[in-house]
Design an enzyme around this catalytic site. Structure first.
Site, PDB file in Angstrom:
ATOM      1  N   GLU A 256     -14.671  -3.832   5.709  1.00 44.79           N
ATOM      2  CA  GLU A 256     -14.331  -2.420   5.496  1.00 44.79           C
ATOM      3  C   GLU A 256     -14.635  -2.168   4.028  1.00 44.79           C
ATOM      4  OE1 GLU A 256     -12.309   0.207   3.541  1.00 44.79           O
ATOM      5  OE2 GLU A 256     -10.594  -1.002   4.195  1.00 44.79           O
ATOM      6  N   CYS A 295     -10.314   3.514  -0.635  1.00 48.17           N
ATOM      7  CA  CYS A 295     -11.592   3.473   0.070  1.00 48.17           C
ATOM      8  C   CYS A 295     -11.773   4.690   0.960  1.00 48.17           C
ATOM      9  CB  CYS A 295     -11.701   2.196   0.886  1.00 48.17           C
ATOM     10  SG  CYS A 295     -10.352   1.971   2.071  1.00 48.17           S
TER      11      CYS A 295
END
Length: 687
Positions: A256, A295
């Site tokens: 990720e 993120c």
């Protein structure tokens, strides 16, 4: 005196004897040294072997519900000491609000996975996937898919921004699946990871070897991993590619990574609408929470042509009203520093690249803000102010490629919905895109055009603005990850994330064999209709295959008419012979399906008080063959699956119910769910 951060490996705390090259971790606001980090002398091979042997054995002795209870109790233990974790997190630049995402978020992940696992996973260690596949005409040979746990260890390598949530969202599903975990936190916030692991160890809740912590580098670790092991990575795309290249074939590598997430202001969301206000508020939150170090943060604000100035003006006003930059321990601070001076300079470097590419500041600047400190003295902490840079051309490569991992976003304009979706796609794959619109057609078109480029899409409007969890907040119930630049991986998503740590296998065999392998009764396997009625058996006495074969009952036209009159269901197939006969599915008037299900209950039930406490549901009902007046029905009820509840004095029993007619044709089939006491003491018979 130098203080080294310990690791927790092989069931004990380990600290290096010394290392002049150890990384120094400093307070993000003051620059004071917190701890030094090194793994010089740590035997990683031994830690991996300990996980494979001691960890797998200890976790494997627990069922899914038992593991779920461990997670729940661990969440309680962490929650009881969250103030300690808040205080430590402040040293990394996190405000109390930021800790709601990391500390409380991590605890919430444990609670959620515990709850879902107890509701959705079976009592054993095998998970069924999909229905039975008949592979022979007589039903003696069947197939189906199952999940079983992997034989290795789950290694997680985490980013600095979420040292608690980022670890626990990987640990919870791996633990439920039966895999031991080795956590490698990012160095700048590794002391927060060490703190929550220490609380977990001190709780005494975790099975031996189920959790280890490596505080520092892991040279050679990937050489120790093989088929059956997994690696979960969160961080930069470049690091992910480097680590993926080091992984052996057969090691499951999930990443990720950073992505250029977008937020679209719909063409209907003009100034003065609830959608415009919600959009600006959300943009503010994403710029300032964790100082933009997420993120999932918004990196591209995509707005209709001519709306840049309006959005920028509204955002500047919100910042003036609500944002106070400074040390999180200082009174009134709402946005802390980035994690380190090095990170501050990295953000400034990327901002310079954006301005060199044509970006102009419409909110904030790269200059150091006037940061509030605890004692009011000046500081060279890692402080930045919220920044929004406008670009005249949405196709500028830097807009869609450069991520300044801090309180920074770009703003670009679009001319129509198709172009807005195209701009999203230029990011190369995102974790999340949000859309502020109340126009259903706009929302539908955007999802159709850009859905495949995102792991998650949030639609924000006046109906959900107050309750929305927000653009940048993944929830454990839904998948987290994204295509392309976002890493191509998938985390969270409820029980599906547990299955990421398991192997799906097709199994074939007789009904008897599949029943034994799965713990779920399969049609054609042995049944036991002798002895006492299954409804007289407590959960501790009931066995898979215990069954009732009922007597027959004839259905008359009077029965059908009484049921129709009583319920109000006078559908023509039950009341009008000519119309029913004209229907291609019926020979004439037929009995109501729900009449038959009701009668079936009357045929199989034992009515006296007993261990069966309640009927909790009915699932997978299918009506197969119509029943005409004069037909006779009977029912076979078989204990299909038994699931004790860890926290209750009862469990759930799933029964296979099949109604047949006098010609042995299947009339209906379904599952009956009952709640059954674990033990039952019959009432004494009066003298």
């Amino acid at each position: 005196m130098m203080t080294f951060l310990p690791s927790y490996v092989n069931g004990a705390w380990w600290t290096p004897e010394g290392d002049p090259d150890a990384a120094i971790v400093r307070d993000a606001s003051t620059g004071d040294e917190i701890v030094r980090v090194s793994t010089r002398g740590l035997d990683l091979a031994r830690a991996v072997e300990y996980a494979r042997k001691a960890g797998r054995k200890s976790i494997g002795s627990h069922t899914f519900p038992q593991r779920a209870m461990v997670l729940k109790n661990l969440a309680i233990a962490l929650n009881d000491r969250r103030e300690e974790l808040y205080a430590l997190s402040e040293r990394s630049g996190s405000t109390r609000r930021d800790s709601l995402s990391d500390v409380d978020g991590g605890i919430g992940v444990l609670f959620t996975f515990s709850s879902k696992a107890r509701r959705e996973l079976p009592a054993g260690n095998v998970v069924l996937d999909g229905p039975i596949e008949p592979l022979s005409k007589d039903g003696s040979f069947l197939g189906r898919h199952v999940y079983t746990r992997l034989p290795g260890v789950a290694v997680q390598i985490n980013a600095f921004n979420f040292p608690m949530w980022g670890a626990l969202e990987k640990f919870a599903p791996a633990f439920l699946a039966g895999l031991p975990t080795i956590v490698k936190p990012a160095t700048p916030t590794s002391y927060v990871a060490e703190a929550w692991v220490r609380i977990a160890v001190e709780s005494g809740l975790l099975p031996e070897g189920s959790l280890q912590l490596v505080s520092g580098g892991v040279p050679g670790l990937f050489d120790l991993l093989d088929v059956g092991d997994t690696v979960g990575f969160t961080g930069s795309a470049s690091t992910a590619e480097r680590l993926r290249a080091q992984s052996r074939s057969g090691v499951r590598f999930t990443s990720e990574t950073d992505s250029i997430n977008a937020s679209i202001l719909g063409p209907d969301a003009v100034r003065g609408t609830p959608e415009f206000d919600a959009y600006v508020k959300q943009l503010l939150v994403e710029l300032t929470t964790k100082a933009g170090q997420k993120c999932t943060a918004i990196r591209r604000a995509i707005v209709p042509a001519g709306m840049t100035d309006a959005v920028a003006e509204a955002l500047r006003q919100k910042i003036a009203e609500r944002v106070v930059v400074g040390d999180p321990r200082a009174e009134g601070v709402t946005m802390g520093p980035v994690v380190s001076l090095a990170q501050r300079e990295e953000v400034r470097r990327q901002v310079a690249a954006l301005t060199d590419a044509g970006g102009r500041f419409v909110v904030g600047s790269a200059e150091a803000p006037d940061a509030r400190t605890v004692d009011g003295s000046p500081t060279d902490g890692a402080f930045l102010q919220p920044m929004l840079l406008a670009f005249a051309d949405a196709a500028t490569p830097a807009v869609n490629d450069i991520e300044a991992f801090g309180p920074v976003a770009s703003i670009v304009e679009y001319t129509d919905v198709a172009e807005a979706a195209e701009i999203v796609g230029r990011g190369g794959g995102s974790l999340v895109t949000s859309v502020a619109t109340h126009d259903l057609d706009v929302a539908t078109e955007l999802l159709t055009r850009m859905g495949a480029m995102n792991g998650r899409v949030l639609f924000l409007d006046r109906d959900d603005a107050r309750t929305s969890t927000g653009h940048g907040a993944p929830v454990p119930h839904l998948v987290h990850g994204g295509p392309g630049r976002a890493g191509g991986g998938e985390e969270l998503g409820g029980i599906r994330s547990v299955l990421h740590y398991m192997q799906r296998t097709a199994i074939q065999g007789s009904p008897r064999m599949l029943t034994a392998l799965t713990g779920v009764w399969h049609p054609g396997a042995d049944t036991d209709t002798g002895g006492i009625h299954p409804f007289r058996k407590a959960l501790s006495e009931l066995r898979i295959g215990d069954a009732v074969d009922s007597a027959e009952r004839e259905v008359t036209l009077d029965d059908i008419e009484v049921f129709a009159t009583f319920t109000g269901d006078t559908f023509y197939a039950h009341m009008d012979e000519a119309s029913a006969a004209a229907n291609p599915f019926f020979p004439g008037r037929v009995a109501h399906g729900y009449l038959l299900v009701s009668w079936a209950a009357g045929l199989f039930v034992d009515p006296a008080p007993g261990p069966v406490l309640a009927n909790s549901g009915l699932e997978n009902l299918r009506f197969v063959t119509p029943v005409s007046p004069g037909d006779r029905i009977r029912v076979a009820l078989t204990a299909k699956q038994i699931t004790p509840r860890e926290t209750d004095e009862y469990g759930e029993v799933r029964w296979d119910a099949v109604i047949r007619n006098q010609d042995d044709e299947i009339v209906a089939q379904y599952d009956v769910l009952t709640l059954v006491a674990k033990t039952w003491q019959p009432a004494p018979v009066p003298a």
